[in-house]
Design a protein around this motif. Structure first.
Motif, PDB file in Angstrom:
ATOM      1  N   ALA A 160      24.872 -47.896  24.967  1.00 34.92           N
ATOM      2  CA  ALA A 160      24.921 -49.202  25.633  1.00 34.92           C
ATOM      3  C   ALA A 160      25.194 -50.315  24.620  1.00 34.92           C
ATOM      4  N   SER A 161      24.615 -50.210  23.428  1.00 38.49           N
ATOM      5  CA  SER A 161      24.860 -51.246  22.419  1.00 38.49           C
ATOM      6  C   SER A 161      26.320 -51.212  21.959  1.00 38.49           C
ATOM      7  N   LEU A 162      26.893 -50.022  21.884  1.00 46.40           N
ATOM      8  CA  LEU A 162      28.297 -49.894  21.476  1.00 46.40           C
ATOM      9  C   LEU A 162      29.253 -50.457  22.515  1.00 46.40           C
ATOM     10  N   VAL A 163      29.049 -50.128  23.774  1.00 44.77           N
ATOM     11  CA  VAL A 163      30.026 -50.481  24.803  1.00 44.77           C
ATOM     12  C   VAL A 163      29.927 -51.935  25.271  1.00 44.77           C
ATOM     13  N   LYS A 164      29.002 -52.704  24.708  1.00 45.37           N
ATOM     14  CA  LYS A 164      28.911 -54.137  25.025  1.00 45.37           C
ATOM     15  C   LYS A 164      30.162 -54.885  24.567  1.00 45.37           C
ATOM     16  N   SER A 165      30.742 -54.426  23.468  1.00 44.38           N
ATOM     17  CA  SER A 165      31.921 -55.100  22.925  1.00 44.38           C
ATOM     18  C   SER A 165      33.136 -54.188  23.044  1.00 44.38           C
ATOM     19  N   LYS A 166      34.310 -54.795  23.049  1.00 43.25           N
ATOM     20  CA  LYS A 166      35.542 -54.017  23.169  1.00 43.25           C
ATOM     21  C   LYS A 166      35.717 -53.087  21.963  1.00 43.25           C
ATOM     22  N   ASN A 167      35.483 -53.603  20.740  1.00 41.99           N
ATOM     23  CA  ASN A 167      35.610 -52.755  19.550  1.00 41.99           C
ATOM     24  C   ASN A 167      34.616 -51.601  19.588  1.00 41.99           C
ATOM     25  N   GLY A 168      33.390 -51.894  19.989  1.00 40.03           N
ATOM     26  CA  GLY A 168      32.373 -50.849  20.065  1.00 40.03           C
ATOM     27  C   GLY A 168      32.729 -49.802  21.103  1.00 40.03           C
ATOM     28  N   ALA A 169      33.180 -50.265  22.273  1.00 39.66           N
ATOM     29  CA  ALA A 169      33.562 -49.337  23.342  1.00 39.66           C
ATOM     30  C   ALA A 169      34.752 -48.483  22.919  1.00 39.66           C
ATOM     31  N   ARG A 170      35.759 -49.113  22.313  1.00 43.09           N
ATOM     32  CA  ARG A 170      36.936 -48.366  21.850  1.00 43.09           C
ATOM     33  C   ARG A 170      36.528 -47.323  20.803  1.00 43.09           C
ATOM     34  N   GLY A 171      35.720 -47.743  19.838  1.00 48.21           N
ATOM     35  CA  GLY A 171      35.288 -46.818  18.779  1.00 48.21           C
ATOM     36  C   GLY A 171      34.470 -45.667  19.323  1.00 48.21           C
ATOM     37  N   PHE A 172      33.558 -45.975  20.250  1.00 46.05           N
ATOM     38  CA  PHE A 172      32.756 -44.916  20.849  1.00 46.05           C
ATOM     39  C   PHE A 172      33.634 -43.941  21.614  1.00 46.05           C
ATOM     40  N   LEU A 173      34.466 -44.469  22.518  1.00 42.02           N
ATOM     41  CA  LEU A 173      35.247 -43.585  23.378  1.00 42.02           C
ATOM     42  C   LEU A 173      36.252 -42.747  22.605  1.00 42.02           C
ATOM     43  N   VAL A 174      36.934 -43.338  21.624  1.00 45.18           N
ATOM     44  CA  VAL A 174      37.918 -42.546  20.879  1.00 45.18           C
ATOM     45  C   VAL A 174      37.219 -41.416  20.116  1.00 45.18           C
ATOM     46  N   THR A 175      36.044 -41.684  19.595  1.00 40.61           N
ATOM     47  CA  THR A 175      35.319 -40.661  18.831  1.00 40.61           C
ATOM     48  C   THR A 175      34.700 -39.625  19.768  1.00 40.61           C
ATOM     49  N   TYR A 176      34.043 -40.084  20.808  1.00 40.75           N
ATOM     50  CA  TYR A 176      33.371 -39.193  21.755  1.00 40.75           C
ATOM     51  C   TYR A 176      34.362 -38.282  22.472  1.00 40.75           C
ATOM     52  N   LEU A 177      35.469 -38.861  22.939  1.00 36.87           N
ATOM     53  CA  LEU A 177      36.425 -38.092  23.740  1.00 36.87           C
ATOM     54  C   LEU A 177      37.265 -37.122  22.912  1.00 36.87           C
ATOM     55  N   THR A 178      37.423 -37.378  21.619  1.00 32.63           N
ATOM     56  CA  THR A 178      38.241 -36.498  20.775  1.00 32.63           C
ATOM     57  C   THR A 178      37.397 -35.521  19.951  1.00 32.63           C
ATOM     58  N   ASP A 179      36.097 -35.661  20.000  1.00 31.07           N
ATOM     59  CA  ASP A 179      35.214 -34.817  19.187  1.00 31.07           C
ATOM     60  C   ASP A 179      35.357 -33.345  19.579  1.00 31.07           C
ATOM     61  N   ASP A 180      35.361 -32.470  18.567  1.00 32.72           N
ATOM     62  CA  ASP A 180      35.532 -31.038  18.812  1.00 32.72           C
ATOM     63  C   ASP A 180      34.311 -30.380  19.456  1.00 32.72           C
ATOM     64  N   ARG A 181      33.166 -30.999  19.307  1.00 34.54           N
ATOM     65  CA  ARG A 181      31.951 -30.437  19.906  1.00 34.54           C
ATOM     66  C   ARG A 181      31.985 -30.613  21.426  1.00 34.54           C
ATOM     67  N   PRO A 182      31.261 -29.786  22.155  1.00 38.14           N
ATOM     68  CA  PRO A 182      31.317 -29.851  23.615  1.00 38.14           C
ATOM     69  C   PRO A 182      30.482 -30.966  24.247  1.00 38.14           C
ATOM     70  N   LEU A 183      29.956 -31.898  23.445  1.00 35.66           N
ATOM     71  CA  LEU A 183      29.089 -32.951  23.980  1.00 35.66           C
ATOM     72  C   LEU A 183      29.748 -33.739  25.110  1.00 35.66           C
ATOM     73  N   ALA A 184      31.026 -34.041  24.981  1.00 34.36           N
ATOM     74  CA  ALA A 184      31.721 -34.840  25.994  1.00 34.36           C
ATOM     75  C   ALA A 184      32.129 -34.016  27.208  1.00 34.36           C
TER      76      ALA A 184
ATOM     77  N   LEU B 167      38.836 -46.292  29.802  1.00 31.00           N
ATOM     78  CA  LEU B 167      38.854 -44.910  30.314  1.00 31.00           C
ATOM     79  C   LEU B 167      40.138 -44.599  31.065  1.00 31.00           C
ATOM     80  N   VAL B 168      40.580 -45.525  31.895  1.00 33.33           N
ATOM     81  CA  VAL B 168      41.805 -45.281  32.673  1.00 33.33           C
ATOM     82  C   VAL B 168      43.005 -45.176  31.735  1.00 33.33           C
ATOM     83  N   LYS B 169      43.067 -46.046  30.739  1.00 36.26           N
ATOM     84  CA  LYS B 169      44.157 -45.961  29.761  1.00 36.26           C
ATOM     85  C   LYS B 169      44.085 -44.652  28.983  1.00 36.26           C
ATOM     86  N   ASN B 170      42.874 -44.157  28.715  1.00 33.92           N
ATOM     87  CA  ASN B 170      42.735 -42.875  28.021  1.00 33.92           C
ATOM     88  C   ASN B 170      43.325 -41.735  28.843  1.00 33.92           C
ATOM     89  N   VAL B 171      43.111 -41.766  30.148  1.00 32.21           N
ATOM     90  CA  VAL B 171      43.697 -40.739  31.013  1.00 32.21           C
ATOM     91  C   VAL B 171      45.220 -40.799  30.896  1.00 32.21           C
TER      92      VAL B 171
END
Length: 176
Positions: free
Chosen positions: A41-65, A87-91
């Motif tokens: 929640a602290s990350l996604v408050k800002s555009k940079n935080g949300a972008r950084g979280f999503l790019v890392t989370y969605l591309t991570d090799d671990r199955p967490l996402a 998220l829509v742009k990521n799709v």
């Protein structure tokens, strides 16, 4: 990891670094659901935080996402002004990049792009943010017609007809 939140002035690079460490802590089982939700929640408050979280989370090799916990959904839902468009742009972008990588004979990178597309679509389908549907429809319409709200976005990145068709196919289930 001692700090479970970041400042709203976090840079994109800092958000990526924070998320990498955070995901390692998650994988190791060192964080409670409440701590996970607070950190994201602290990350996604800002555009940079949300972008950084999503790019890392969605591309991570671990199955967490692949199996997000309720804390992940809860945290993402706290940012209806930043999360939907990303998220829509990521799709769309990952669907377009899969086409690009296949053309260049790089099946591994195409598979990675497909994984990001799939993870992003899954989040969209499970989040309760009304703007997700609207944003998906707008990007779907632009990818399908070459006009509309996201026309400039598609042109800026140079997506061709085949890539836009792949985007439309990826977005279609999200707008039904």
């Amino acid at each position: 990891m001692t700090q479970l939140s970041v400042s709203e002035s976090v840079s994109f690079e800092e958000a990526i670094a924070f998320t990498r460490e955070f995901l390692s802590q998650m994988e190791a089982g060192k964080l409670s659901e409440a701590e996970i939700e607070t950190a994201i929640a602290s990350l996604v408050k800002s555009k940079n935080g949300a972008r950084g979280f999503l790019v890392t989370y969605l591309t991570d090799d671990r199955p967490l996402a692949d199996e997000p916990t309720p804390a992940v959904f809860g945290a993402l839902e706290t940012a209806p002004e930043t999360v939907p468009e990303l998220l829509v742009k990521n799709v769309a972008m990952s669907a377009g990049m899969a086409v690009y990588h296949r053309r260049n004979g790089d099946e591994e990178m195409a598979g990675n792009s497909e994984r990001v597309r799939s993870r992003s679509a899954s989040l969209i389908q499970n989040l309760k943010i009304p703007a997700l549907q609207t944003t998906a429809k707008e990007l779907y319409n632009s990818a399908t017609t070459g006009e509309g709200v996201y026309k400039e976005f598609l042109e800026r990145w140079g997506y061709d007809e085949e890539q836009r068709k792949a985007m439309s196919q990826a977005l279609k289930p999200l707008v039904a």
